[in-house]
Design a protein around this motif. Structure first.
Motif, PDB file in Angstrom:
ATOM      1  N   ARG A  12       0.848  -1.194   0.000  1.00 54.76           N
ATOM      2  CA  ARG A  12       0.000   0.000   0.000  1.00 54.76           C
ATOM      3  C   ARG A  12       0.882   1.241   0.000  1.00 54.76           C
ATOM      4  O   ARG A  12       2.072   1.182   0.321  1.00 54.76           O
ATOM      5  CB  ARG A  12      -0.936   0.023   1.202  1.00 54.76           C
ATOM      6  CG  ARG A  12      -0.247   0.197   2.548  1.00 54.76           C
ATOM      7  CD  ARG A  12      -1.263   0.189   3.672  1.00 54.76           C
ATOM      8  NE  ARG A  12      -0.650   0.363   4.980  1.00 54.76           N
ATOM      9  CZ  ARG A  12      -0.967   1.313   5.838  1.00 54.76           C
ATOM     10  NH1 ARG A  12      -1.880   2.225   5.523  1.00 54.76           N
ATOM     11  NH2 ARG A  12      -0.385   1.396   7.017  1.00 54.76           N
ATOM     12  N   ARG A  13       0.280   2.335  -0.363  1.00 53.29           N
ATOM     13  CA  ARG A  13       0.976   3.617  -0.324  1.00 53.29           C
ATOM     14  C   ARG A  13       1.317   3.945   1.126  1.00 53.29           C
ATOM     15  O   ARG A  13       0.529   3.708   2.035  1.00 53.29           O
ATOM     16  CB  ARG A  13       0.075   4.695  -0.933  1.00 53.29           C
ATOM     17  CG  ARG A  13       0.768   6.012  -1.234  1.00 53.29           C
ATOM     18  CD  ARG A  13      -0.177   6.923  -1.997  1.00 53.29           C
ATOM     19  NE  ARG A  13      -1.438   7.101  -1.284  1.00 53.29           N
ATOM     20  CZ  ARG A  13      -2.631   6.959  -1.836  1.00 53.29           C
ATOM     21  NH1 ARG A  13      -2.756   6.599  -3.093  1.00 53.29           N
ATOM     22  NH2 ARG A  13      -3.731   7.150  -1.129  1.00 53.29           N
ATOM     23  N   ARG A  14       2.501   4.486   1.341  1.00 54.86           N
ATOM     24  CA  ARG A  14       2.941   4.771   2.705  1.00 54.86           C
ATOM     25  C   ARG A  14       2.053   5.852   3.343  1.00 54.86           C
ATOM     26  O   ARG A  14       1.799   6.886   2.735  1.00 54.86           O
ATOM     27  CB  ARG A  14       4.399   5.253   2.681  1.00 54.86           C
ATOM     28  CG  ARG A  14       4.992   5.546   4.039  1.00 54.86           C
ATOM     29  CD  ARG A  14       6.484   5.715   3.950  1.00 54.86           C
ATOM     30  NE  ARG A  14       7.117   4.448   3.625  1.00 54.86           N
ATOM     31  CZ  ARG A  14       7.354   3.482   4.502  1.00 54.86           C
ATOM     32  NH1 ARG A  14       7.012   3.647   5.772  1.00 54.86           N
ATOM     33  NH2 ARG A  14       7.928   2.370   4.136  1.00 54.86           N
ATOM     34  N   PRO A  15       1.562   5.616   4.562  1.00 52.90           N
ATOM     35  CA  PRO A  15       0.706   6.615   5.224  1.00 52.90           C
ATOM     36  C   PRO A  15       1.445   7.941   5.419  1.00 52.90           C
ATOM     37  O   PRO A  15       2.653   7.977   5.657  1.00 52.90           O
ATOM     38  CB  PRO A  15       0.387   5.963   6.578  1.00 52.90           C
ATOM     39  CG  PRO A  15       0.595   4.501   6.365  1.00 52.90           C
ATOM     40  CD  PRO A  15       1.713   4.396   5.360  1.00 52.90           C
ATOM     41  N   GLY A  16       0.692   9.036   5.298  1.00 50.14           N
ATOM     42  CA  GLY A  16       1.253  10.359   5.512  1.00 50.14           C
ATOM     43  C   GLY A  16       2.038  10.907   4.343  1.00 50.14           C
ATOM     44  O   GLY A  16       2.632  11.987   4.440  1.00 50.14           O
ATOM     45  N   LEU A  17       2.043  10.191   3.231  1.00 51.50           N
ATOM     46  CA  LEU A  17       2.863  10.579   2.089  1.00 51.50           C
ATOM     47  C   LEU A  17       2.191  11.675   1.284  1.00 51.50           C
ATOM     48  O   LEU A  17       0.973  11.703   1.125  1.00 51.50           O
ATOM     49  CB  LEU A  17       3.079   9.360   1.192  1.00 51.50           C
ATOM     50  CG  LEU A  17       4.208   9.436   0.164  1.00 51.50           C
ATOM     51  CD1 LEU A  17       5.556   9.509   0.858  1.00 51.50           C
ATOM     52  CD2 LEU A  17       4.155   8.201  -0.730  1.00 51.50           C
ATOM     53  N   ARG A  18       3.003  12.597   0.769  1.00 56.08           N
ATOM     54  CA  ARG A  18       2.524  13.603  -0.191  1.00 56.08           C
ATOM     55  C   ARG A  18       3.384  13.488  -1.428  1.00 56.08           C
ATOM     56  O   ARG A  18       4.606  13.351  -1.341  1.00 56.08           O
ATOM     57  CB  ARG A  18       2.594  15.005   0.406  1.00 56.08           C
ATOM     58  CG  ARG A  18       2.034  16.054  -0.552  1.00 56.08           C
ATOM     59  CD  ARG A  18       1.678  17.357   0.111  1.00 56.08           C
ATOM     60  NE  ARG A  18       1.131  18.298  -0.850  1.00 56.08           N
ATOM     61  CZ  ARG A  18      -0.122  18.327  -1.255  1.00 56.08           C
ATOM     62  NH1 ARG A  18      -0.975  17.451  -0.768  1.00 56.08           N
ATOM     63  NH2 ARG A  18      -0.546  19.202  -2.143  1.00 56.08           N
ATOM     64  N   TRP A  19       2.766  13.539  -2.600  1.00 56.00           N
ATOM     65  CA  TRP A  19       3.492  13.274  -3.831  1.00 56.00           C
ATOM     66  C   TRP A  19       2.915  14.114  -4.966  1.00 56.00           C
ATOM     67  O   TRP A  19       1.834  14.690  -4.859  1.00 56.00           O
ATOM     68  CB  TRP A  19       3.376  11.784  -4.188  1.00 56.00           C
ATOM     69  CG  TRP A  19       2.034  11.383  -4.701  1.00 56.00           C
ATOM     70  CD1 TRP A  19       1.632  11.310  -6.004  1.00 56.00           C
ATOM     71  CD2 TRP A  19       0.874  11.035  -3.920  1.00 56.00           C
ATOM     72  NE1 TRP A  19       0.308  10.941  -6.089  1.00 56.00           N
ATOM     73  CE2 TRP A  19      -0.180  10.762  -4.824  1.00 56.00           C
ATOM     74  CE3 TRP A  19       0.636  10.934  -2.549  1.00 56.00           C
ATOM     75  CZ2 TRP A  19      -1.445  10.399  -4.390  1.00 56.00           C
ATOM     76  CZ3 TRP A  19      -0.630  10.566  -2.125  1.00 56.00           C
ATOM     77  CH2 TRP A  19      -1.643  10.301  -3.031  1.00 56.00           C
ATOM     78  N   SER A  20       3.654  14.160  -6.069  1.00 59.75           N
ATOM     79  CA  SER A  20       3.143  14.742  -7.308  1.00 59.75           C
ATOM     80  C   SER A  20       3.626  13.890  -8.465  1.00 59.75           C
ATOM     81  O   SER A  20       4.676  13.245  -8.396  1.00 59.75           O
ATOM     82  CB  SER A  20       3.609  16.197  -7.483  1.00 59.75           C
ATOM     83  OG  SER A  20       5.004  16.256  -7.716  1.00 59.75           O
ATOM     84  N   VAL A  21       2.845  13.889  -9.537  1.00 60.85           N
ATOM     85  CA  VAL A  21       3.175  13.142 -10.752  1.00 60.85           C
ATOM     86  C   VAL A  21       3.149  14.114 -11.924  1.00 60.85           C
ATOM     87  O   VAL A  21       2.196  14.883 -12.073  1.00 60.85           O
ATOM     88  CB  VAL A  21       2.176  11.994 -10.997  1.00 60.85           C
ATOM     89  CG1 VAL A  21       2.476  11.317 -12.335  1.00 60.85           C
ATOM     90  CG2 VAL A  21       2.231  10.979  -9.870  1.00 60.85           C
ATOM     91  N   ALA A  22       4.192  14.102 -12.736  1.00 59.36           N
ATOM     92  CA  ALA A  22       4.240  14.933 -13.941  1.00 59.36           C
ATOM     93  C   ALA A  22       4.554  14.036 -15.133  1.00 59.36           C
ATOM     94  O   ALA A  22       5.479  13.205 -15.082  1.00 59.36           O
ATOM     95  CB  ALA A  22       5.296  16.027 -13.800  1.00 59.36           C
ATOM     96  N   LEU A  23       3.780  14.204 -16.184  1.00 56.50           N
ATOM     97  CA  LEU A  23       3.892  13.350 -17.367  1.00 56.50           C
ATOM     98  C   LEU A  23       4.584  14.110 -18.491  1.00 56.50           C
ATOM     99  O   LEU A  23       4.161  15.206 -18.863  1.00 56.50           O
ATOM    100  CB  LEU A  23       2.492  12.902 -17.811  1.00 56.50           C
ATOM    101  CG  LEU A  23       2.408  11.937 -18.993  1.00 56.50           C
ATOM    102  CD1 LEU A  23       3.045  10.607 -18.635  1.00 56.50           C
ATOM    103  CD2 LEU A  23       0.949  11.752 -19.390  1.00 56.50           C
ATOM    104  N   GLY A  24       5.654  13.537 -19.021  1.00 55.35           N
ATOM    105  CA  GLY A  24       6.362  14.126 -20.146  1.00 55.35           C
ATOM    106  C   GLY A  24       6.189  13.294 -21.396  1.00 55.35           C
ATOM    107  O   GLY A  24       5.374  12.363 -21.448  1.00 55.35           O
TER     108      GLY A  24
END
Length: 410
Positions: A334-346
């Motif tokens: 599972r995704r790690r609790p408390g995580l903040r992320w962003s995704v950028a597509l090139g």
């Protein structure tokens, strides 16, 4: 990258606290945002000694102090604005930890305020709450704890902070005096001038157990204990500031265009014609600067910066690394609790940013990355990931993200 941030996400941290709404209750979050944030102080009176007991108690402070030796680097001792370096406390000997700890308590017994700086870094309940608040507010939070003995003791003289603060009274009460904000929203370098005359007190009240006080940066304040000991938690709020975003964008223009890096002409101060030429050059550069500054890019930069504001949460990561070789298509992650992320597509790669780092993956796994990042947090197995990747590819993707700390083994 050829596109702006495609997705930004935050996984709420599990814990007994429920974020900013719980702290502000009964004031609605929209009311706080629209009427108080960066505008005026807010005092939420309560008389509930248990309201913040899940975060920190007096007994917890004893435990933290006992584990802070031998250097006690995150502990300060203040009395009436005068600080005693902790390195000067204690008698040299075989057990410096015990000697320095006793000296700290002696200072406290004699009227000094003991401050535990950045306690969110080493106390789990505060780490969980700051992680949650960071994802919700999009700011970095630092927690300092102020323990003041009874008897009208005071740590700091009247002053203001160059960041917003949220004060939570966890034990006892404290007398607060607010002197207004003669300097609205000061920046980091605009420190309070202690040589200036302190304005008249505009508001005075006791902060009772369980109460909360919000102060916009620039609000001059001072606090004094009453008859009994007082312990409050100060959450320093460090948001993404507009001046820093504009400054970074301007600097990039300067670095990319040599015209902005030139000096004034030789002898310009003595030549009116050269001054007129300089005015024309400035006008051209200002027009160029305005044309190259993109509101969209600055906003995207601000969004991206929020992924590095939350504290890094890697509890259990060592166990994950040990068990990684045994990960198979049916292993639940599972995704790690408390995580903040962003995704950028090139055009050729997809960038996943979290924990102040960027993981680059080939663009053909974009659908699989979206599934992994947008999963509801309840977990999944490598074999259940949809998309065109074959099973070895899905295993490699999951192993990579477990190895880097984005995923954790359920």
């Amino acid at each position: 990258m050829t596109s702006l941030t495609d997705r930004v996400g935050a996984e709420p941290e599990e814990g007994p606290s429920s974020g900013l709404s719980r702290l502000l209750h009964p004031v609605p979050l929209p009311t706080f945002r629209d009427e108080y944030w960066e505008r005026r102080p807010l005092h939420i009176p309560r008389n509930d000694p248990e309201y913040f007991a899940d975060l920190l108690t007096l007994d917890d402070v004893d435990r933290v102090l006992g584990q802070s030796g031998p250097d006690f680097g995150n502990v300060r001792v203040i009395r009436e604005g005068q600080e005693t370096p902790v390195s000067e406390l204690g008698a040299p000997g075989r057990n410096m930890t015990a000697s320095r700890l006793e000296a700290l308590y002696e200072r406290y017994r004699s009227g000094s305020t003991v401050i535990l700086n950045s306690l969110e870094r080493r106390w789990d309940p505060l780490a969980r709450l700051t992680s949650m608040l960071s994802a919700e507010v999009n700011a970095r939070f630092q927690v300092n704890v102020y323990l003041t003995p009874g008897g009208q003791a005071r740590g700091f003289d009247p002053h203001y902070d160059s960041h917003d603060v949220i004060v939570m009274q966890a034990y006892g009460s404290k007398r607060w005096r607010l002197y207004g904000a003669p300097h609205t929203l000061p920046l980091e370098g605009q420190r309070y001038d202690h040589s200036s005359e302190v304005p008249q007190v505009q508001e005075e009240f006791d902060l009772q157990p369980g109460s909360l006080l919000y102060l916009p940066r620039g609000t001059i304040h001072a606090a004094t204990s009453n008859d009994a000991a007082s312990m409050h938690l100060t959450f320093g709020v460090h948001p993404v500031l507009i001046p820093a975003l504009i400054s970074d964008a301007v600097r990039e223009v300067f670095e990319g265009d040599e015209r902005f890096r030139r000096s004034m002409p030789i002898g310009f101060a003595n030549d009116k014609h050269l001054q007129e030429q300089a005015e024309d050059a400035f006008a051209e550069l200002i027009d160029t600067l305005a044309a190259r500054l993109s509101p969209q890019e600055m906003t995207a930069r601000a969004v991206k910066q929020t992924t590095s504001l939350a504290p890094v949460t890697l509890r259990g990561h060592l166990g994950d690394l040990e068990n990684l070789p045994r990960l198979d298509p049916d292993t639940r992650v599972r995704r790690r609790p408390g995580l903040r992320w962003s995704v950028a597509l090139g055009e050729e790669i997809i960038e996943l940013e979290f924990h102040s780092k960027t993981i680059q993956l080939p663009v053909h796994v974009a659908d699989e990355v979206r599934f992994v990042t947008e999963n509801d947090g309840q977990g999944f197995t490598p074999g259940s990931i949809p998309g065109d990747l074959d099973q070895p590819g899905r295993l490699l993707l999951v192993r990579t993200l477990v190895h880097e700390g984005f995923l954790t083994l359920s």
